[in-house]
Write a protein that holds these residues in place. Structure first.
Motif, PDB file in Angstrom:
ATOM      1  N   HIS A   1       0.860  -1.188   0.000  1.00  0.00           N
ATOM      2  CA  HIS A   1       0.000   0.000   0.000  1.00  0.00           C
ATOM      3  C   HIS A   1       0.895   1.237   0.000  1.00  0.00           C
ATOM      4  O   HIS A   1       1.787   1.365   0.840  1.00  0.00           O
TER       5      HIS A   1
ATOM      6  N   LYS B   1     -10.692   4.516   1.948  1.00  0.00           N
ATOM      7  CA  LYS B   1      -9.840   3.497   1.329  1.00  0.00           C
ATOM      8  C   LYS B   1     -10.630   2.208   1.116  1.00  0.00           C
ATOM      9  O   LYS B   1     -11.349   1.757   2.013  1.00  0.00           O
TER      10      LYS B   1
ATOM     11  N   ALA C   1      -9.864  -1.765  -5.175  1.00  0.00           N
ATOM     12  CA  ALA C   1     -10.387  -1.334  -6.468  1.00  0.00           C
ATOM     13  C   ALA C   1     -11.532  -2.233  -6.902  1.00  0.00           C
ATOM     14  O   ALA C   1     -11.574  -3.420  -6.566  1.00  0.00           O
TER      15      ALA C   1
ATOM     16  N   LEU D   1     -10.225  -2.183 -13.863  1.00  0.00           N
ATOM     17  CA  LEU D   1     -10.437  -1.745 -12.488  1.00  0.00           C
ATOM     18  C   LEU D   1     -10.788  -0.266 -12.454  1.00  0.00           C
ATOM     19  O   LEU D   1     -10.314   0.519 -13.270  1.00  0.00           O
TER      20      LEU D   1
ATOM     21  N   VAL E   1     -10.221   3.416  -7.643  1.00  0.00           N
ATOM     22  CA  VAL E   1      -9.012   3.183  -6.845  1.00  0.00           C
ATOM     23  C   VAL E   1      -8.866   4.328  -5.844  1.00  0.00           C
ATOM     24  O   VAL E   1      -8.625   5.476  -6.237  1.00  0.00           O
ATOM     25  N   THR E   2      -9.033   4.031  -4.582  1.00  0.00           N
ATOM     26  CA  THR E   2      -8.874   5.034  -3.526  1.00  0.00           C
ATOM     27  C   THR E   2      -7.734   4.680  -2.576  1.00  0.00           C
ATOM     28  O   THR E   2      -7.342   5.495  -1.756  1.00  0.00           O
TER      29      THR E   2
ATOM     30  N   PRO F   1      -4.231   3.324  -3.395  1.00  0.00           N
ATOM     31  CA  PRO F   1      -3.262   2.907  -4.423  1.00  0.00           C
ATOM     32  C   PRO F   1      -2.277   1.875  -3.889  1.00  0.00           C
ATOM     33  O   PRO F   1      -1.812   1.972  -2.748  1.00  0.00           O
TER      34      PRO F   1
ATOM     35  N   GLN G   1      -1.374   0.323  -9.217  1.00  0.00           N
ATOM     36  CA  GLN G   1      -2.782   0.692  -9.247  1.00  0.00           C
ATOM     37  C   GLN G   1      -2.868   2.133  -8.751  1.00  0.00           C
ATOM     38  O   GLN G   1      -2.948   2.401  -7.560  1.00  0.00           O
TER      39      GLN G   1
ATOM     40  N   ARG H   1      -4.591   6.098  -8.787  1.00  0.00           N
ATOM     41  CA  ARG H   1      -5.967   6.528  -8.581  1.00  0.00           C
ATOM     42  C   ARG H   1      -6.721   6.845  -9.882  1.00  0.00           C
ATOM     43  O   ARG H   1      -6.225   7.567 -10.739  1.00  0.00           O
TER      44      ARG H   1
END
Length: 281
Positions: A25, A38, A41, A54, A57-58, A60, A112, A114
Motif C-alpha cells: 500500500h 480506502k 479497487a 479496475l 481506486v482510492t 493505491p 494501481q 488513482r
C-alpha cells in the motif's frame, strides 16, 4: 488475488512467480487529496476483449512480481496500465507485461494508481511508488538507482509526467522514503496518449522536458488516434538532447498490449528488450 492467479495460469504465466507476488500500500495513513474511504479497487462489468478493468481506486497499491531466483538483473520497472485515467486495464497492460519483464530478469511492480479522473493523485502515486521501490530495493536485490517506469496510453501519459515532473513536490512527505529522488532511471511510453495538448497539437505544457529528463523509449502507430503524442514527445526530447528511441509503425491501432495477433503488439517487446539492455545498464 485468487482471480489474478487463475488469470495468470490461463495466460501461461509461471504460477511460482505469482506465488511470490505481494502487495504494498503506497500510503500508510491518509491518501493525499483523497476524500473517499480506502477500499479495494472495483472490477467493472466490461470484460470485453479479455481485459480486466479496475476503477474506483482510492487505496493505491503496488503489486510486486520479483524476478525469478537466479535470473535477476537488479533492475526494477514500475508498470502503469492505461485506461483514459478512468479505469486500469490491469491484466492487458499490467500483469501480462510483468510476466514478460520477469522472463527477462526484471523485477516488475504493477501500479494501481488513482482513477477515475484523478490525474493529480495519479502523479502523486507514481512519485511515491518510485521512492518506495528505491527505499526497499534490498528486499528484491535491486540497485536503487536502477528503478524505471513504463506505461500504456494514459499510463504512458503518467510515465511522461513522472519522467519530467520529478522535481515537483506534489505531496507532503510521509516517511523516510520520501527523502529519496523521484526521478526514474529510464522510461518507456507504449502508445502514449495526452502528450499533445499544447497549441496546434504541440507538447502538453505541463511536461517540462530538459537535459536532465531520463532516457525514454517510445512506440506508437500511425493509425492510432493518439499517435501524435509519441511524435511531439520524441521531438521535445531530441531538442533537449535527451537520449530517445522512437518506433512508429504504420498499423496497430491502440490498446493492444503485447498480445499475439497484432503486428504492433508483437513488435514493440523485442525492440524494448534490446533498448533496455543499454538504458538500464
Amino acid at each position: 488475488m485468487k482471480q489474478i492467479g487463475i488469470l495468470l495460469m490461463m495466460l501461461g504465466v509461471n504460477t511460482a512467480i505469482f506465488a511470490q507476488q505481494r502487495t504494498i500500500h503506497l500510503w500508510p495513513a491518509a491518501v493525499p487529496g483523497e476524500t473517499a474511504a480506502k477500499q479495494a479497487a472495483k472490477t467493472t462489468a466490461d470484460g470485453s476483449n479479455n481485459v480486466t478493468r479496475l476503477t474506483d481506486v482510492t487505496d493505491p497499491i503496488l503489486e510486486v512480481f520479483p524476478a525469478p531466483a537466479g535470473n535477476s538483473n537488479g533492475v526494477g520497472v514500475i508498470i502503469c496500465p492505461g485506461g483514459g485515467y478512468s479505469i486500469l486495464a490491469i491484466n492487458l497492460e499490467g500483469y501480462e507485461v510483468a510476466a514478460w519483464l520477469n522472463k527477462l530478469g526484471y523485477t516488475a511492480f504493477v501500479l494501481q494508481y488513482r482513477v477515475p479522473k484523478k490525474e493529480a493523485g495519479a502523479l502523486q502515486d507514481a512519485q511515491r511508488a518510485i521512492r518506495l521501490v528505491r527505499s526497499r530495493a534490498a528486499e528484491w536485490n535491486l540497485q536503487p538507482e536502477k528503478v524505471g517506469i513504463m506505461g500504456f496510453s494514459a499510463g504512458g501519459s503518467l510515465t511522461a509526467r513522472a519522467a519530467t515532473l520529478y522535481n515537483v513536490n506534489t505531496y507532503t512527505p510521509v516517511d523516510k522514503a520520501d527523502s529519496l529522488p523521484a526521478r526514474p532511471a529510464f522510461g518507456a511510453l507504449i502508445y502514449p496518449a495526452y502528450l499533445d495538448k499544447g497549441e496546434n497539437r504541440t507538447l502538453t505544457p505541463e511536461l517540462k522536458v530538459n537535459s536532465a529528463t531520463p532516457p525514454l523509449f517510445l512506440f506508437a502507430t500511425a493509425d492510432d488516434p493518439y499517435g501524435n503524442s509519441a511524435l511531439v514527445m520524441a521531438g521535445a526530447l531530441r531538442d533537449a538532447k535527451v537520449p530517445v528511441e522512437l518506433h512508429f509503425y504504420a498499423n496497430g491501432g491502440h490498446g493492444y498490449g503485447l498480445r499475439n495477433g497484432n503486428t504492433a503488439g508483437e513488435a514493440w517487446p523485442a525492440l524494448m528488450e534490446k533498448w533496455l539492455k543499454t538504458a538500464a545498464k
